[in-house]
Write a protein that holds these residues in place. Sequence first.
Motif, PDB file in Angstrom:
ATOM      1  N   ASN A   1      45.016  57.724  28.938  1.00  0.00           N
ATOM      2  CA  ASN A   1      44.239  57.015  29.971  1.00  0.00           C
ATOM      3  C   ASN A   1      44.370  55.508  29.818  1.00  0.00           C
TER       4      ASN A   1
ATOM      5  N   TRP B   1      43.587  59.604  44.262  1.00  0.00           N
ATOM      6  CA  TRP B   1      43.029  58.258  44.145  1.00  0.00           C
ATOM      7  C   TRP B   1      44.051  57.271  43.574  1.00  0.00           C
ATOM      8  N   TYR B   2      44.927  57.795  42.694  1.00  0.00           N
ATOM      9  CA  TYR B   2      45.884  56.924  42.011  1.00  0.00           C
ATOM     10  C   TYR B   2      46.789  56.188  42.996  1.00  0.00           C
TER      11      TYR B   2
ATOM     12  N   VAL C   1      36.162  72.107  28.024  1.00  0.00           N
ATOM     13  CA  VAL C   1      37.553  72.352  28.416  1.00  0.00           C
ATOM     14  C   VAL C   1      37.539  73.417  29.507  1.00  0.00           C
TER      15      VAL C   1
ATOM     16  N   ASN D   1      38.305  69.701  41.678  1.00  0.00           N
ATOM     17  CA  ASN D   1      39.128  68.651  42.313  1.00  0.00           C
ATOM     18  C   ASN D   1      39.029  68.734  43.826  1.00  0.00           C
TER      19      ASN D   1
ATOM     20  N   SER E   1      32.967  67.354  29.051  1.00  0.00           N
ATOM     21  CA  SER E   1      33.627  66.448  28.118  1.00  0.00           C
ATOM     22  C   SER E   1      33.786  65.109  28.820  1.00  0.00           C
TER      23      SER E   1
ATOM     24  N   VAL F   1      35.361  62.419  28.030  1.00  0.00           N
ATOM     25  CA  VAL F   1      36.735  61.891  28.054  1.00  0.00           C
ATOM     26  C   VAL F   1      37.609  62.655  29.046  1.00  0.00           C
ATOM     27  N   ARG F   2      37.499  63.995  29.038  1.00  0.00           N
ATOM     28  CA  ARG F   2      38.336  64.779  29.955  1.00  0.00           C
ATOM     29  C   ARG F   2      37.971  64.478  31.406  1.00  0.00           C
TER      30      ARG F   2
ATOM     31  N   GLU G   1      36.706  61.645  32.661  1.00  0.00           N
ATOM     32  CA  GLU G   1      36.805  60.268  33.138  1.00  0.00           C
ATOM     33  C   GLU G   1      38.233  59.838  33.470  1.00  0.00           C
ATOM     34  N   ALA G   2      39.215  60.742  33.300  1.00  0.00           N
ATOM     35  CA  ALA G   2      40.625  60.349  33.452  1.00  0.00           C
ATOM     36  C   ALA G   2      40.870  59.430  34.649  1.00  0.00           C
ATOM     37  N   GLY G   3      40.409  59.811  35.831  1.00  0.00           N
ATOM     38  CA  GLY G   3      40.704  59.003  37.017  1.00  0.00           C
ATOM     39  C   GLY G   3      39.646  57.955  37.323  1.00  0.00           C
TER      40      GLY G   3
ATOM     41  N   PRO H   1      38.544  54.848  36.728  1.00  0.00           N
ATOM     42  CA  PRO H   1      38.715  53.486  37.255  1.00  0.00           C
ATOM     43  C   PRO H   1      39.295  53.483  38.675  1.00  0.00           C
ATOM     44  N   TRP H   2      40.043  54.520  39.021  1.00  0.00           N
ATOM     45  CA  TRP H   2      40.634  54.575  40.360  1.00  0.00           C
ATOM     46  C   TRP H   2      39.627  55.078  41.397  1.00  0.00           C
ATOM     47  N   TYR H   3      38.718  55.965  40.934  1.00  0.00           N
ATOM     48  CA  TYR H   3      37.765  56.579  41.859  1.00  0.00           C
ATOM     49  C   TYR H   3      36.894  55.532  42.568  1.00  0.00           C
TER      50      TYR H   3
ATOM     51  N   PHE I   1      33.501  56.452  44.637  1.00  0.00           N
ATOM     52  CA  PHE I   1      33.211  57.614  43.805  1.00  0.00           C
ATOM     53  C   PHE I   1      32.929  57.026  42.426  1.00  0.00           C
TER      54      PHE I   1
ATOM     55  N   ARG J   1      30.066  57.216  30.159  1.00  0.00           N
ATOM     56  CA  ARG J   1      29.708  56.482  28.940  1.00  0.00           C
ATOM     57  C   ARG J   1      28.402  55.719  29.162  1.00  0.00           C
TER      58      ARG J   1
END
Lengths: 378, 378
Positions: free
Chosen positions: A64, A97-98, B54, B64, B87, B89-90, B92-94, B96-98, B103, B108
């Motif tokens: 990430n 979104w990317y 997971v 999604n 999770s 971390v799992r 939050e992957a996108g 900053p783009w959301y 969105f 955190r």
Amino acid sequence: MKFLHTGDWHIGKKIKGYALLEEQEDAFQQVLAISEKHAVDAVVIAGDLYDRSVPSVEAIELFNEMIQTINLKKQLPLLAVSGNHDSAVRLEAGGPWYQATHFHLNTRLSQAFQPVIIEKTQFFLLPYFEPFEARQYFNDDTIKTIQIAMERVVEEMTKSFLPDYQQVLVAHFFAAGSERSDSETSVTVGGLDNVSVSLLEDHFDYVALGHLHNRHALKNETVKYSGTLLKYSLSEVNQTKGVWIVTMEDGQVSVAFESIQPLRDVSIVEGSFSELLSPEVYQQVNRDDYIGIRLTDREVIPNVMNQLSSVYPKIIQLERVNGREHQTVSNMSQEELQQQDPLTLFTKFFEEMTDGPMSQVQADYLLATIQSANKEEN
Amino acid sequence: MKFLHTGDWHIGKKIKGYALLEEQEDAFQQVLAISEKHAVDAVVIAGDLYDRSVPSVEAIELFNEMIQTINLKKQLPLLAVSGNHDSAVRLEAGGPWYQATHFHLNTRLSQAFQPVIIEKTQFFLLPYFEPFEARQYFNDDTIKTIQIAMERVVEEMTKSFLPDYQQVLVAHFFAAGSERSDSETSVTVGGLDNVSVSLLEDHFDYVALGHLHNRHALKNETVKYSGTLLKYSLSEVNQTKGVWIVTMEDGQVSVAFESIQPLRDVSIVEGSFSELLSPEVYQQVNRDDYIGIRLTDREVIPNVMNQLSSVYPKIIQLERVNGREHQTVSNMSQEELQQQDPLTLFTKFFEEMTDGPMSQVQADYLLATIQSANKEEN
């Protein structure tokens, strides 16, 4: 326009239990520096972003950070496809979104036919796929191999080719005639996974491949594997890792290599046990490397692994290059094996595996276990 | 402004092995319809988006699709936090783009202090967190409980409160005085996880909570749990599930409930074995439900589960409401247990667990196993 071609990052990869996250982070910083030095217009990652379909939390955090740095912080277009090590679904979560920031991450075959255009270059981003996906997509049951699938895929792509534009294919598969390394996962066996290079070079100005770990796996000017970010097995010990800088200009393509210096290398040390433990030898070695040891002795050396580890802390393989004094289990014939009693056979096997004799406690335990198993049989 | 408050979707949840993806997809469509009917300005999801850290590939695909539908297709602002089942971390992957499409998915603690503003309302999105994260964030080792942490968190948030704006907190924790259901995961024991309601209602115009599955878990006008999307355990059998429609207007808050009709319900059927198998009874029952059976008989009924399953295909529990004829293992005293021989004890236990007698093959196998174990002891 100019782009950086990399691939097979395998973020989260471990060698014999050693996580390489620190090395991967360091290599990534070098990729970033190279992209800045060459002022590239895009970064292309040709699949196997992660090492596993369900990456660890640490691997996800690192990845990430990497994509955010390239695409959001450095504002570089990022073109990527999923490889056979990636889970397409897990990877694509933020996909729609990317794209707003020119991060194109294709994980489905159906996405491959809409090219990304940068200046006068069309990029077709083809993720790793299996023949059944092509059968579904083209609704054609005759597509049994990746080669047949690729003929259809390429034919479909050519429909979108624009005159006066150059075309780049980004893909992740095994191209016929390539050389393999030990650390790759063979996708299918029996040649079903081969794609002929001529199909690729006939239609595209450049093909940015991922999958094979050696950047020289294909000897071709415009169809190239990037190779991995780092050495991921001892079979890659003599490979220089790095990225390709590809320049597309006036219908011409030129490719230059930029190397990456690993934070800790993978290397091989060969010698007798006493040589390997002598300061004159080991002071010549970068002992912080991930080391494969080639031992020239033939005799049994008690506790060999522990003794060597005290000098070389990250041993990833121990090989006896001249064989051993004693006959080992693995080179006995079927007949010889059948003549051995279980105690002898297991003892030989244990010594072969651990490179040392059994302790008394271990031998007692083995004997008791065999006796108990015999009792149950009777 | 008006928003929809939901939470505890637990996408990918299974009840006794039955995946609820179809029911969740159906409930989601109802949430969407409700959001359109009320023309809400935002959808708020108060944590536990997934059921597991997971999630399965199928769960990820469904989730999604859901977030893309709300945020990209319907263009609704989506405000969400991660819960204890997610999770961070799992998820939050996108992340900053959301944000570019409104969105906002906070995973955190550090993200909670920058409110999202919609019209004249400030939304503070506080993900599920543990006291140690607050100790780190505030660099204060005295923060031992969630209550103490929340006092600091709320204090920090109030610094960003704008006059003439209303404030909403979105959070995922156990508020003191709430009632629990069976299907929730207790986050910590011993009251360390309680947050006092007065702290919340004193500072926020509305608090959109997630974590507890019953929307009536708290009796409060402006501090509310949304409850789950669907009934996720038999203890929720009498709860009506749905979402809150919250209207913030001129310093006032009003809350209305909109129910969700499950595609397949969770229900309880009670009766004797013969009643349950008689058409007059089972034709009154929606046999496609996830059913908890309360059996009134006390005698052993051979093969009871198989027979009931032929009529009620999705049995998620079988309970003997009047106890049993035979003494069962679980209510024997320590002394009684010690007096039983292993064969009797295991046979009783087996019958208690499976609700039927052992077959001859099973009994033979048990006997042989016990004999073999005895032999080894001697």
